[in-house]
Motif scaffolding. Structure first.
Motif, PDB file in Angstrom:
ATOM      1  N   MET A   1     -16.400  31.956  21.926  1.00 61.53           N
ATOM      2  CA  MET A   1     -16.692  31.956  20.452  1.00 61.53           C
ATOM      3  C   MET A   1     -18.111  31.548  19.976  1.00 61.53           C
ATOM      4  SD  MET A   1     -14.237  30.355  17.455  1.00 61.53           S
ATOM      5  CE  MET A   1     -13.112  30.182  18.831  1.00 61.53           C
ATOM      6  N   THR A   2     -18.922  32.277  19.289  1.00 64.12           N
ATOM      7  CA  THR A   2     -20.355  31.865  18.883  1.00 64.12           C
ATOM      8  C   THR A   2     -20.256  30.366  17.827  1.00 64.12           C
ATOM      9  OG1 THR A   2     -20.180  32.898  16.719  1.00 64.12           O
ATOM     10  CG2 THR A   2     -20.814  34.240  18.800  1.00 64.12           C
ATOM     11  N   LYS A   3     -21.393  30.097  17.903  1.00 67.37           N
ATOM     12  CA  LYS A   3     -21.595  28.737  16.997  1.00 67.37           C
ATOM     13  C   LYS A   3     -21.249  28.910  15.699  1.00 67.37           C
ATOM     14  CE  LYS A   3     -25.109  27.104  20.249  1.00 67.37           C
ATOM     15  NZ  LYS A   3     -26.480  26.816  20.554  1.00 67.37           N
ATOM     16  N   LYS A   4     -21.690  30.328  15.266  1.00 63.99           N
ATOM     17  CA  LYS A   4     -21.396  30.550  13.710  1.00 63.99           C
ATOM     18  C   LYS A   4     -19.796  30.840  13.518  1.00 63.99           C
ATOM     19  CE  LYS A   4     -23.034  34.510  12.085  1.00 63.99           C
ATOM     20  NZ  LYS A   4     -23.578  35.525  11.317  1.00 63.99           N
ATOM     21  N   GLN A   5     -19.366  31.066  14.568  1.00 61.13           N
ATOM     22  CA  GLN A   5     -17.800  31.263  14.487  1.00 61.13           C
ATOM     23  C   GLN A   5     -17.009  29.817  14.434  1.00 61.13           C
ATOM     24  OE1 GLN A   5     -17.301  33.948  17.938  1.00 61.13           O
ATOM     25  NE2 GLN A   5     -16.455  35.557  16.508  1.00 61.13           N
ATOM     26  N   ASN A   6     -17.575  29.141  15.322  1.00 57.71           N
ATOM     27  CA  ASN A   6     -17.118  27.568  15.379  1.00 57.71           C
ATOM     28  C   ASN A   6     -17.404  26.822  14.082  1.00 57.71           C
ATOM     29  OD1 ASN A   6     -16.141  27.607  17.957  1.00 57.71           O
ATOM     30  ND2 ASN A   6     -18.191  26.850  18.766  1.00 57.71           N
ATOM     31  N   PHE A   7     -18.485  27.120  13.189  1.00 56.34           N
ATOM     32  CA  PHE A   7     -18.772  26.696  12.118  1.00 56.34           C
ATOM     33  C   PHE A   7     -17.703  27.004  10.925  1.00 56.34           C
ATOM     34  CE2 PHE A   7     -20.868  26.580   7.954  1.00 56.34           C
ATOM     35  CZ  PHE A   7     -21.332  25.525   7.876  1.00 56.34           C
ATOM     36  N   LEU A   8     -17.606  28.333  11.110  1.00 56.43           N
ATOM     37  CA  LEU A   8     -16.528  29.019   9.970  1.00 56.43           C
ATOM     38  C   LEU A   8     -15.252  28.285  10.114  1.00 56.43           C
ATOM     39  CD1 LEU A   8     -15.918  31.453   8.267  1.00 56.43           C
ATOM     40  CD2 LEU A   8     -15.239  32.759  10.211  1.00 56.43           C
ATOM     41  N   LEU A   9     -14.754  28.310  11.372  1.00 56.78           N
ATOM     42  CA  LEU A   9     -13.360  27.605  11.507  1.00 56.78           C
ATOM     43  C   LEU A   9     -13.380  26.240  11.146  1.00 56.78           C
ATOM     44  CD1 LEU A   9     -12.579  29.087  15.126  1.00 56.78           C
ATOM     45  CD2 LEU A   9     -11.604  29.595  12.936  1.00 56.78           C
ATOM     46  N   GLU A  10     -14.470  25.480  11.474  1.00 56.83           N
ATOM     47  CA  GLU A  10     -14.299  24.080  10.932  1.00 56.83           C
ATOM     48  C   GLU A  10     -14.604  23.810   9.486  1.00 56.83           C
ATOM     49  OE1 GLU A  10     -13.966  19.892  11.815  1.00 56.83           O
ATOM     50  OE2 GLU A  10     -13.671  21.632  13.248  1.00 56.83           O
ATOM     51  N   HIS A  11     -15.280  24.698   8.968  1.00 60.93           N
ATOM     52  CA  HIS A  11     -15.784  24.623   7.577  1.00 60.93           C
ATOM     53  C   HIS A  11     -14.440  24.874   6.878  1.00 60.93           C
ATOM     54  CE1 HIS A  11     -17.311  25.378   3.605  1.00 60.93           C
ATOM     55  NE2 HIS A  11     -16.667  26.283   3.451  1.00 60.93           N
ATOM     56  N   ASN A  12     -13.797  26.023   7.245  1.00 58.15           N
ATOM     57  CA  ASN A  12     -12.472  26.476   6.446  1.00 58.15           C
ATOM     58  C   ASN A  12     -11.474  25.653   6.586  1.00 58.15           C
ATOM     59  OD1 ASN A  12     -13.666  28.666   5.313  1.00 58.15           O
ATOM     60  ND2 ASN A  12     -13.103  30.198   6.816  1.00 58.15           N
ATOM     61  N   LYS A  13     -11.388  24.966   7.715  1.00 57.03           N
ATOM     62  CA  LYS A  13     -10.329  23.670   8.082  1.00 57.03           C
ATOM     63  C   LYS A  13     -10.462  22.581   7.129  1.00 57.03           C
ATOM     64  CE  LYS A  13     -10.459  21.348  11.763  1.00 57.03           C
ATOM     65  NZ  LYS A  13     -10.405  20.784  12.992  1.00 57.03           N
ATOM     66  N   LEU A  14     -11.639  22.450   6.689  1.00 61.34           N
ATOM     67  CA  LEU A  14     -12.107  21.036   6.173  1.00 61.34           C
ATOM     68  C   LEU A  14     -11.858  21.461   4.644  1.00 61.34           C
ATOM     69  CD1 LEU A  14     -14.953  19.629   8.220  1.00 61.34           C
ATOM     70  CD2 LEU A  14     -12.709  18.950   8.130  1.00 61.34           C
ATOM     71  N   SER A  15     -12.042  22.755   4.262  1.00 63.66           N
ATOM     72  CA  SER A  15     -12.177  23.097   2.817  1.00 63.66           C
ATOM     73  C   SER A  15     -10.957  23.532   2.183  1.00 63.66           C
ATOM     74  CB  SER A  15     -13.440  23.990   2.803  1.00 63.66           C
ATOM     75  OG  SER A  15     -14.508  23.854   3.202  1.00 63.66           O
ATOM     76  N   PRO A  16     -11.079  23.236   0.678  1.00 67.38           N
ATOM     77  CA  PRO A  16      -9.981  23.650   0.075  1.00 67.38           C
ATOM     78  C   PRO A  16     -10.151  25.243  -0.092  1.00 67.38           C
ATOM     79  CG  PRO A  16     -11.575  22.935  -1.537  1.00 67.38           C
ATOM     80  CD  PRO A  16     -11.943  22.404   0.011  1.00 67.38           C
ATOM     81  N   LEU A  17      -8.891  26.013  -0.427  1.00 63.81           N
ATOM     82  CA  LEU A  17      -9.088  27.398  -0.443  1.00 63.81           C
ATOM     83  C   LEU A  17     -10.162  27.979  -1.193  1.00 63.81           C
ATOM     84  CD1 LEU A  17      -5.245  28.341  -0.581  1.00 63.81           C
ATOM     85  CD2 LEU A  17      -6.734  28.671   1.294  1.00 63.81           C
ATOM     86  N   THR A  21     -14.740  30.542   3.624  1.00 61.68           N
ATOM     87  CA  THR A  21     -15.784  31.417   3.640  1.00 61.68           C
ATOM     88  C   THR A  21     -15.612  32.656   4.758  1.00 61.68           C
ATOM     89  OG1 THR A  21     -18.169  31.398   3.652  1.00 61.68           O
ATOM     90  CG2 THR A  21     -17.107  30.101   5.395  1.00 61.68           C
ATOM     91  N   THR A  22     -16.300  33.261   4.966  1.00 62.78           N
ATOM     92  CA  THR A  22     -16.532  34.674   5.728  1.00 62.78           C
ATOM     93  C   THR A  22     -17.613  34.430   6.714  1.00 62.78           C
ATOM     94  OG1 THR A  22     -17.508  36.247   4.457  1.00 62.78           O
ATOM     95  CG2 THR A  22     -15.196  36.017   4.320  1.00 62.78           C
ATOM     96  N   LEU A  23     -17.620  35.379   7.749  1.00 60.53           N
ATOM     97  CA  LEU A  23     -18.965  35.766   8.461  1.00 60.53           C
ATOM     98  C   LEU A  23     -19.816  36.225   7.756  1.00 60.53           C
ATOM     99  CD1 LEU A  23     -17.284  36.450  12.033  1.00 60.53           C
ATOM    100  CD2 LEU A  23     -18.641  34.513  11.334  1.00 60.53           C
ATOM    101  N   ALA A  24     -19.621  37.203   6.986  1.00 59.29           N
ATOM    102  CA  ALA A  24     -20.599  37.778   6.381  1.00 59.29           C
ATOM    103  C   ALA A  24     -21.273  36.811   5.126  1.00 59.29           C
ATOM    104  CB  ALA A  24     -19.776  38.998   5.182  1.00 59.29           C
ATOM    105  N   MET A  25     -20.741  36.036   4.643  1.00 54.02           N
ATOM    106  CA  MET A  25     -21.274  34.912   3.894  1.00 54.02           C
ATOM    107  C   MET A  25     -22.223  34.024   4.390  1.00 54.02           C
ATOM    108  SD  MET A  25     -18.058  34.136   1.470  1.00 54.02           S
ATOM    109  CE  MET A  25     -18.617  33.049   0.278  1.00 54.02           C
ATOM    110  N   LEU A  26     -21.575  33.634   5.682  1.00 57.53           N
ATOM    111  CA  LEU A  26     -22.551  32.806   6.706  1.00 57.53           C
ATOM    112  C   LEU A  26     -23.838  33.404   6.914  1.00 57.53           C
ATOM    113  CD1 LEU A  26     -20.145  31.133   8.989  1.00 57.53           C
ATOM    114  CD2 LEU A  26     -20.888  30.170   6.711  1.00 57.53           C
ATOM    115  N   THR A  27     -23.637  34.832   7.270  1.00 63.05           N
ATOM    116  CA  THR A  27     -24.846  35.621   7.602  1.00 63.05           C
ATOM    117  C   THR A  27     -25.967  35.504   6.312  1.00 63.05           C
ATOM    118  OG1 THR A  27     -23.862  36.983   9.096  1.00 63.05           O
ATOM    119  CG2 THR A  27     -25.691  37.821   8.150  1.00 63.05           C
ATOM    120  N   CYS A  28     -25.363  35.802   5.081  1.00 60.86           N
ATOM    121  CA  CYS A  28     -26.031  35.762   3.644  1.00 60.86           C
ATOM    122  C   CYS A  28     -26.818  34.469   3.816  1.00 60.86           C
ATOM    123  CB  CYS A  28     -25.203  36.218   2.845  1.00 60.86           C
ATOM    124  SG  CYS A  28     -26.200  36.379   1.306  1.00 60.86           S
TER     125      CYS A  28
END
Length: 70
Positions: A1-17, A21-28
């Protein structure tokens, strides 16, 4: 898994619905805030707060447009 994917998973786990976010939003985010990134690092401690501030600055419609991008 990439660092960006790890960030995505952790952020979504900690955040309300409504802040999930998505990978596209992180790229933006990275394109709009390049000064926050060094060596493609996606530190949850360093980037999560600026990301949430950036994310919450959009209208609902603008967020939907970003989510649809790949």
């Amino acid at each position: 898994m990439t660092k960006k994917q790890n960030f995505l998973l952790e952020h979504n786990k900690l955040s309300p619905l409504n802040l999930h976010t998505t990978l596209a939003m992180l790229t933006c985010f990275k394109k709009e805030k390049p000064a926050l990134f060094k060596n493609d690092e996606w530190s949850i401690d360093k980037l999560r707060r600026p990301f949430i501030l950036w994310l919450t600055s959009f209208t609902k419609e603008a967020l939907e447009d970003i989510k649809k991008k790949k």
